[in-house]
Write an enzyme that holds these catalytic residues in place. Sequence first.
Site, PDB file in Angstrom:
ATOM      1  N   HIS A 266     -40.919 -63.275  76.958  1.00  0.00           N
ATOM      2  CA  HIS A 266     -41.123 -62.787  75.548  1.00  0.00           C
ATOM      3  C   HIS A 266     -40.852 -60.968  75.773  1.00  0.00           C
ATOM      4  O   HIS A 266     -40.280 -60.638  74.894  1.00  0.00           O
ATOM      5  CB  HIS A 266     -42.639 -62.856  75.242  1.00  0.00           C
ATOM      6  CG  HIS A 266     -42.521 -64.124  74.427  1.00  0.00           C
ATOM      7  ND1 HIS A 266     -42.022 -64.263  73.089  1.00  0.00           N
ATOM      8  CD2 HIS A 266     -43.485 -65.054  74.494  1.00  0.00           C
ATOM      9  CE1 HIS A 266     -42.348 -65.459  72.558  1.00  0.00           C
ATOM     10  NE2 HIS A 266     -43.241 -65.828  73.384  1.00  0.00           N
TER      11      HIS A 266
ATOM     12  N   ARG B  45     -37.116 -60.201  75.530  1.00  0.00           N
ATOM     13  CA  ARG B  45     -36.341 -60.414  74.583  1.00  0.00           C
ATOM     14  C   ARG B  45     -36.191 -59.445  73.644  1.00  0.00           C
ATOM     15  O   ARG B  45     -35.025 -58.982  73.379  1.00  0.00           O
ATOM     16  CB  ARG B  45     -37.005 -61.591  73.718  1.00  0.00           C
ATOM     17  CG  ARG B  45     -36.547 -62.967  74.141  1.00  0.00           C
ATOM     18  CD  ARG B  45     -36.613 -64.144  73.196  1.00  0.00           C
ATOM     19  NE  ARG B  45     -35.244 -63.996  72.642  1.00  0.00           N
ATOM     20  CZ  ARG B  45     -34.941 -64.729  71.564  1.00  0.00           C
ATOM     21  NH1 ARG B  45     -35.884 -65.263  70.975  1.00  0.00           N
ATOM     22  NH2 ARG B  45     -33.882 -64.753  71.151  1.00  0.00           N
TER      23      ARG B  45
ATOM     24  N   LEU C  61     -31.516 -75.490  84.351  1.00  0.00           N
ATOM     25  CA  LEU C  61     -32.840 -75.681  83.508  1.00  0.00           C
ATOM     26  C   LEU C  61     -32.672 -76.847  82.625  1.00  0.00           C
ATOM     27  O   LEU C  61     -33.591 -77.479  82.247  1.00  0.00           O
ATOM     28  CB  LEU C  61     -33.004 -74.372  82.724  1.00  0.00           C
ATOM     29  CG  LEU C  61     -33.854 -73.261  83.555  1.00  0.00           C
ATOM     30  CD1 LEU C  61     -34.226 -72.055  82.559  1.00  0.00           C
ATOM     31  CD2 LEU C  61     -35.292 -73.714  84.019  1.00  0.00           C
TER      32      LEU C  61
END
Length: 434
Positions: free
Chosen positions: A222, A225, A397
């Site tokens: 977060h 970002r 991923l």
Amino acid sequence: MLKILVRLYLITIVTFSAAIYLVPALVIGVFQERYVRYNMEQSRGSQSLLLEQFRQVPKDQWPAIATGLDQRFAPLQVNLVGIDDSSFSASEQQRLRAGQEVMRLGDWGTPDLDVSPLDEQRAVALRVPPDPLDMSLLYWSMNVLVGAALLACLLFWLRAHWRDLERLKQTARRLGQGQLSERTNISPRSNIGELAVVFDTMAADIEGLLNQQRDLLNAVSHELRTPLTRLDFGLALALSEELPAAPRERLQGLVGHIRELDELVLELLSYSRLQNPARVPERVMVSLDEFVDSILGSFDEELEAPETVLDVLMHGSLDRFALDPRLTARAVQNLLRNAMRYCERRIQIGVRVNPDGCELWVDDDGIGIPEPDRERIFEPFYRLDRSRDRATGGFGLGLAISRRALEAQGGTLTAEQSPLGGARFRLWLPAVAC
Ligand code: ADP
């Protein structure tokens, strides 16, 4: 449980039976003399009465007395025997000649034969015959009842153990499947209470550690970002101005790197969100062929490439199936994207529904996945061959996210060899009442 019960019961019953037969024989063997003396003391009165019957009459009437006593003592047997009879051992003959009583012991140390000398040649023998059939049967039924009581006792004891062990097993299984809040809740008073407490503490520790790790990943992603968006915005502003060709090209390269970073952060966020145990899958009934069509729709452009052939095989009658469309579509899209990256020409999607669940597989005719790596590719950031993969631009991923997306719905995702020659990814979702 039946296996444990049978084993435990067999061990107990064999040990018990062996002990019942061997221990008395051993003890009587070791203390033979004491047992014989004890039995002689016990029978002294009856023996002296018996001898008196003979001594009151002349010797020629002894056979008649013996016959009379034999009838009165039946089923015990009273006989007149010769001291030098071959059935007596040398030491027994010696005792009898010395005017001493001879006694032989049977099972459980009870007397079998009791012989008292009458004169130098003859003796009177009192013999206990074997038990009659009904008494033997009663004895064996007693043994069977003891065995049954033992079995009932074991069953009673084992039931509680088995229930707790089963609970421990189920908890370990669910914990392994990612349900980290699962605990045994076995009472500390249970026989495996201490083990259960240690297990629950370990589960709580693991949950704590994984939650910390997930929260950290989430927070870092977060936090990343915001500066990334600012950088992207700043670069877009810079690019909107008049710039010479070389710096513009460099800036455009930087924009590419930032977009790549942003993609990685998004992937990380998806991965950490899927690890959140509080996230409950939202299952809805979907028509499977429409669902597959809608996923293929998102690959329209790639599928238009003439060099790739994609077949969809729908097995049996495809009904509607309860699944989380977002999670499942995410997983299948990842598998399709990989198949497109690694295939030579052909991709095949198969779907089959059975009463237990729904199976979906994605096959390709590419280089496939070597056997030892078929589990490891589901680990985050694991990529097979760096030189080969770099060109495909993934982060390693995709498969980790796909597997979590299915596990969150109680399903599985595995890799195997495809009949087309490349890799097959098999996805399975259990049927649930919806
Ligand atoms: P990425 O996003 O890097 O492709 P994935 O998790 O999707 O990461 O895949 C992990 C690794 O598994 C890939 O780097 C690749 O080496 C291998 N892999 C995945 N799908 C296939 C496939 N269809 N054929 C061959 N190898 C594959």
